[in-house]
Design a protein around this motif. Structure first.
Motif, PDB file in Angstrom:
ATOM      1  N   UNK A  39       0.814  -1.221   0.000  1.00 35.79           N
ATOM      2  CA  UNK A  39       0.000   0.000   0.000  1.00 35.79           C
ATOM      3  C   UNK A  39       0.849   1.273   0.000  1.00 35.79           C
ATOM      4  N   UNK A  40       1.981   1.233   0.707  1.00 36.92           N
ATOM      5  CA  UNK A  40       2.864   2.399   0.741  1.00 36.92           C
ATOM      6  C   UNK A  40       3.414   2.706  -0.648  1.00 36.92           C
ATOM      7  N   UNK A  41       3.742   1.660  -1.410  1.00 35.13           N
ATOM      8  CA  UNK A  41       4.234   1.861  -2.771  1.00 35.13           C
ATOM      9  C   UNK A  41       3.138   2.419  -3.670  1.00 35.13           C
ATOM     10  N   UNK A  42       1.921   1.944  -3.479  1.00 36.48           N
ATOM     11  CA  UNK A  42       0.798   2.476  -4.262  1.00 36.48           C
ATOM     12  C   UNK A  42       0.623   3.972  -4.016  1.00 36.48           C
ATOM     13  N   UNK A  43       0.723   4.373  -2.738  1.00 34.67           N
ATOM     14  CA  UNK A  43       0.614   5.797  -2.408  1.00 34.67           C
ATOM     15  C   UNK A  43       1.768   6.578  -3.007  1.00 34.67           C
ATOM     16  N   UNK A  44       2.967   5.997  -2.949  1.00 41.95           N
ATOM     17  CA  UNK A  44       4.140   6.685  -3.491  1.00 41.95           C
ATOM     18  C   UNK A  44       3.971   6.955  -4.979  1.00 41.95           C
ATOM     19  N   UNK A  45       3.409   5.992  -5.705  1.00 46.37           N
ATOM     20  CA  UNK A  45       3.172   6.164  -7.142  1.00 46.37           C
ATOM     21  C   UNK A  45       2.094   7.213  -7.390  1.00 46.37           C
ATOM     22  N   UNK A  46       0.976   7.089  -6.674  1.00 47.13           N
ATOM     23  CA  UNK A  46      -0.138   8.013  -6.890  1.00 47.13           C
ATOM     24  C   UNK A  46       0.236   9.452  -6.541  1.00 47.13           C
ATOM     25  N   UNK A  47       0.977   9.606  -5.454  1.00 45.31           N
ATOM     26  CA  UNK A  47       1.292  10.951  -4.980  1.00 45.31           C
ATOM     27  C   UNK A  47       2.590  11.512  -5.567  1.00 45.31           C
ATOM     28  N   UNK A  48       3.490  10.628  -5.989  1.00 45.66           N
ATOM     29  CA  UNK A  48       4.807  11.105  -6.395  1.00 45.66           C
ATOM     30  C   UNK A  48       5.034  11.256  -7.881  1.00 45.66           C
ATOM     31  N   UNK A  49       4.225  10.558  -8.709  1.00 47.55           N
ATOM     32  CA  UNK A  49       4.442  10.600 -10.155  1.00 47.55           C
ATOM     33  C   UNK A  49       3.493  11.590 -10.815  1.00 47.55           C
ATOM     34  N   UNK A  50       4.046  12.468 -11.604  1.00 47.99           N
ATOM     35  CA  UNK A  50       3.229  13.424 -12.349  1.00 47.99           C
ATOM     36  C   UNK A  50       2.721  12.770 -13.634  1.00 47.99           C
ATOM     37  N   UNK A  51       3.659  12.258 -14.446  1.00 43.94           N
ATOM     38  CA  UNK A  51       3.271  11.557 -15.664  1.00 43.94           C
ATOM     39  C   UNK A  51       4.376  10.610 -16.099  1.00 43.94           C
ATOM     40  N   UNK A  52       3.968   9.583 -16.816  1.00 44.58           N
ATOM     41  CA  UNK A  52       4.895   8.562 -17.312  1.00 44.58           C
ATOM     42  C   UNK A  52       4.741   8.507 -18.824  1.00 44.58           C
ATOM     43  N   UNK A  53       5.874   8.619 -19.537  1.00 43.92           N
ATOM     44  CA  UNK A  53       5.814   8.698 -20.995  1.00 43.92           C
ATOM     45  C   UNK A  53       6.738   7.645 -21.615  1.00 43.92           C
ATOM     46  N   UNK A  54       6.188   6.891 -22.565  1.00 43.61           N
ATOM     47  CA  UNK A  54       6.977   5.915 -23.327  1.00 43.61           C
ATOM     48  C   UNK A  54       7.510   6.650 -24.549  1.00 43.61           C
ATOM     49  N   UNK A  55       8.831   6.884 -24.559  1.00 43.11           N
ATOM     50  CA  UNK A  55       9.435   7.724 -25.586  1.00 43.11           C
ATOM     51  C   UNK A  55       9.861   6.952 -26.830  1.00 43.11           C
ATOM     52  N   UNK A  56      10.384   5.742 -26.635  1.00 44.76           N
ATOM     53  CA  UNK A  56      10.935   5.016 -27.789  1.00 44.76           C
ATOM     54  C   UNK A  56      11.057   3.531 -27.479  1.00 44.76           C
ATOM     55  N   UNK A  57      11.182   2.748 -28.527  1.00 48.18           N
ATOM     56  CA  UNK A  57      11.439   1.321 -28.380  1.00 48.18           C
ATOM     57  C   UNK A  57      12.593   0.939 -29.304  1.00 48.18           C
ATOM     58  N   UNK A  58      13.605   0.318 -28.709  1.00 41.93           N
ATOM     59  CA  UNK A  58      14.780  -0.117 -29.471  1.00 41.93           C
ATOM     60  C   UNK A  58      14.674  -1.621 -29.702  1.00 41.93           C
ATOM     61  N   UNK A  59      14.486  -2.026 -30.937  1.00 40.35           N
ATOM     62  CA  UNK A  59      14.437  -3.442 -31.287  1.00 40.35           C
ATOM     63  C   UNK A  59      15.023  -3.613 -32.680  1.00 40.35           C
ATOM     64  N   UNK A  60      15.243  -4.837 -33.099  1.00 41.93           N
ATOM     65  CA  UNK A  60      15.911  -5.046 -34.393  1.00 41.93           C
ATOM     66  C   UNK A  60      15.293  -4.271 -35.548  1.00 41.93           C
ATOM     67  N   UNK A  61      13.974  -4.149 -35.573  1.00 38.91           N
ATOM     68  CA  UNK A  61      13.310  -3.488 -36.702  1.00 38.91           C
ATOM     69  C   UNK A  61      13.356  -1.968 -36.625  1.00 38.91           C
ATOM     70  N   UNK A  62      13.716  -1.415 -35.444  1.00 39.64           N
ATOM     71  CA  UNK A  62      13.731   0.046 -35.320  1.00 39.64           C
ATOM     72  C   UNK A  62      15.133   0.637 -35.257  1.00 39.64           C
ATOM     73  N   UNK A  63      16.108  -0.141 -34.753  1.00 36.79           N
ATOM     74  CA  UNK A  63      17.471   0.413 -34.670  1.00 36.79           C
ATOM     75  C   UNK A  63      18.512  -0.484 -35.326  1.00 36.79           C
ATOM     76  N   UNK A  64      18.092  -1.635 -35.846  1.00 39.06           N
ATOM     77  CA  UNK A  64      19.029  -2.488 -36.571  1.00 39.06           C
ATOM     78  C   UNK A  64      20.022  -3.243 -35.710  1.00 39.06           C
ATOM     79  N   UNK A  65      19.708  -3.435 -34.435  1.00 40.23           N
ATOM     80  CA  UNK A  65      20.576  -4.201 -33.537  1.00 40.23           C
ATOM     81  C   UNK A  65      19.883  -5.522 -33.221  1.00 40.23           C
ATOM     82  N   UNK A  66      20.552  -6.669 -33.368  1.00 44.25           N
ATOM     83  CA  UNK A  66      19.909  -7.973 -33.162  1.00 44.25           C
ATOM     84  C   UNK A  66      19.428  -8.181 -31.722  1.00 44.25           C
ATOM     85  N   UNK A  67      18.402  -8.995 -31.569  1.00 43.39           N
ATOM     86  CA  UNK A  67      17.919  -9.382 -30.243  1.00 43.39           C
ATOM     87  C   UNK A  67      18.919 -10.342 -29.598  1.00 43.39           C
TER      88      UNK A  67
END
Length: 255
Positions: A39-67
């Motif tokens: 419960x303390x962690x739930x409160x920490x997330x609710x009260x402490x985080x403003x926003x969470x943003x997924x900026x990018x994904x690095x995988x073989x098809x997007x950056x050319x580096x093998x898995x």
């Protein structure tokens, strides 16, 4: 540099191709459901985080580096995620919770009143729970805010995808991890040094871990010494502190 601009500065420093960009909001509800064991962690997330943003994904098809896949780990993609913390947030704990909640490797860029931070965490399959992953450790550098500082500027310049080992996604991720360790070491010895030499990386990693442990021990011993009323016991504690400080100086030579 503001914290928000700091997040963008780190993201741009990664030098990821447009194909890797995502820019999607992640609801806090998902983080609460998947990454808050108490419960303390739930409160920490609710009260402490403003926003969470997924900026990018690095995988073989997007950056050319093998898995990379073996019996212990699976690196099919690396997520780049940003999170703004509110004043008073427990940043270190929230960073750990976010890293634990996302079941694949994450480059996490966070901001708070003290600046911005970058963290990574190698993950492996849980031995007793099929489909679950566990983090080995969270490696982070915090308090970034002055890229005019030569060490921080060198760190930012070292993050570019083009400058990382690209054998596979695991070695790429390790490359970013070692850059974070290099800045942590530079803050102790004054010299930012990027290396892909395995022996040097292990020596520096061990020295950083020992330095952190000794620092915590010294803080604890000083607190005990300040409370101690018996003179002979206080002398003993001060001698222990001096021994730890000598060990600390020795470890700094390995950084």
């Amino acid at each position: 540099m503001t914290a928000g601009n700091g997040i963008q500065a780190v993201f741009q420093a990664l030098g990821l191709p447009p194909e890797a960009h995502v820019d999607a909001r992640v609801p806090k509800k998902l983080l609460v459901e998947q990454g808050a064991p108490t419960p303390a962690d739930k409160r920490a997330i609710q009260e402490g985080i403003d926003e969470l943003q997924w900026l990018a994904v690095c995988k073989p098809t997007t950056i050319g580096v093998p898995a990379f896949v073996d019996d212990a780990r699976e690196y099919l993609e690396i997520a780049v995620v940003a999170c703004a913390f509110r004043p008073g947030a427990k940043a270190a704990r929230l960073i750990e919770l976010i890293q634990r909640a996302i079941p694949y490797p994450v480059v996490l860029i966070t901001s708070d009143v003290d600046g911005f931070a970058v963290s990574v965490a190698h993950k492996r399959h849980a031995q007793n729970e099929a489909g679950k992953v566990v983090i080995e450790s969270v490696v982070s550098v915090a308090g970034l805010k002055d890229v005019a500082n030569s060490q921080e500027r060198a760190f930012m310049q070292s993050l570019s995808l083009a400058r990382q080992p690209r054998l596979d996604l695991c070695t790429l991720y390790e490359g970013w991890l070692t850059r974070i360790e290099a800045l942590n070491a530079a803050r102790l010895n004054g010299a930012f040094m990027v290396t892909d030499d395995g022996a040097l990386i292990v020596r520096r990693r061990n020295a950083l871990e020992a330095h952190s442990k000794l620092t915590r021990e010294i803080i604890s011993l000083r607190a005990k010494a300040s409370r101690e009323r018996q003179l002979n016991r206080r002398v003993d504690l001060n001698l222990e502190i001096q021994c730890r400080e000598a060990e600390l100086a020795s470890q700094e030579k390995n950084l």
